[in-house]
Design an enzyme around this catalytic site. Sequence first.
Site: not given
Length: 361
Positions: A220, A101, A276
Amino acid sequence: MALHSLPISFFSLFAFFFIPVSLSVPFIVLHGIGDQCSNRGMKQFTEQLAELAGVKGYCLEVGDGTWDSWFKPLEEQTQIVCDKVKEMKELREGYSIVGLSQGNLIGRGVIEFCDGSPPVKKFISLGGPHAGTASVPLCGSGVLCKIADTLIKSEIYSDYVQDHLAPSGYLKFPNDISKYLSKCKFLPKLNNEHPDQRNSTYKERFSSLQNLVLIMFEDDKVLIPKETSWFGYYPDGAFNPVQPPQKTKLYTEDWIGLKSLDDAGRVKYISVAGGHLGISKADMKEHVVPYLKDQALVRESEERDHSLNYRVTKNRKTKQGNELASSELVLDGSLSYRWPSSVTSFIAELLDADVDSSSHP
């Protein structure tokens, strides 16, 4: 001829051809926002990845981890990691980066901005907001969306917010591009977006990667749009349609060398099921581990299946259509994306927001 009379060069040549030489290099892991290296999930991820790849792996922390990942500007976070990699003797011959991320932007910052650092060989990106995100991370319900709304209504590109909230450094609203370019302090520089300030060194360093692996999570909900994981994004001035990376100016004008890497067959666009950072052991083995192993093995694989076209690799499915090995989840990013009450209170005070702490999930 006596053995002792053989020239030394003969033995050197013999050793070169017959003694196996490992080309593997160590890797570092850069965690996402709200996480820290001491968390069980990050420890497990780093250890399993090192074990599966058969190479040394290190999770590098920025300051105190969770707090600094939110409130230390990304340029400062990048400089901290830059200083650490230059000090680590284990990385002197080169290393790979595994980014999670927000950690991907720090990793790219190290590649592009870090003078005198060891060479980065490979970059494996899991759910990275490379082209920006059009929403504050974590907006879902309750206090999170209230804070997100406050952020958007406030001057997100003001110096004060840019200096106090790390995600503001990669928030990119398509309907406010001029302010984004002039006021956002991190991503426009990282992506070489300023027409009159394009830095050829950034492009040269990024395009020197041996492999760039871009992993997008199909479900996500943290990154908006999810295609930012591949450098895809909205066109300027609109929130639709999402442009694939090859249609963006960053790619076509090759601002950071992404097109050069792609043309050379060194970019892999991979899509896996899940939310995610929700990666399974099976997907990690298939899509991450091979790029941390011996370079010769990766080149051999590339020669078999490389295509210069826009190629997407999806995770395997069972006959019932369920995700393979979903029970073997190695990392679940949604667990990291929770705001502690201290963080919530700090943001509320910073933005003068009227937030009911009881609504915190």
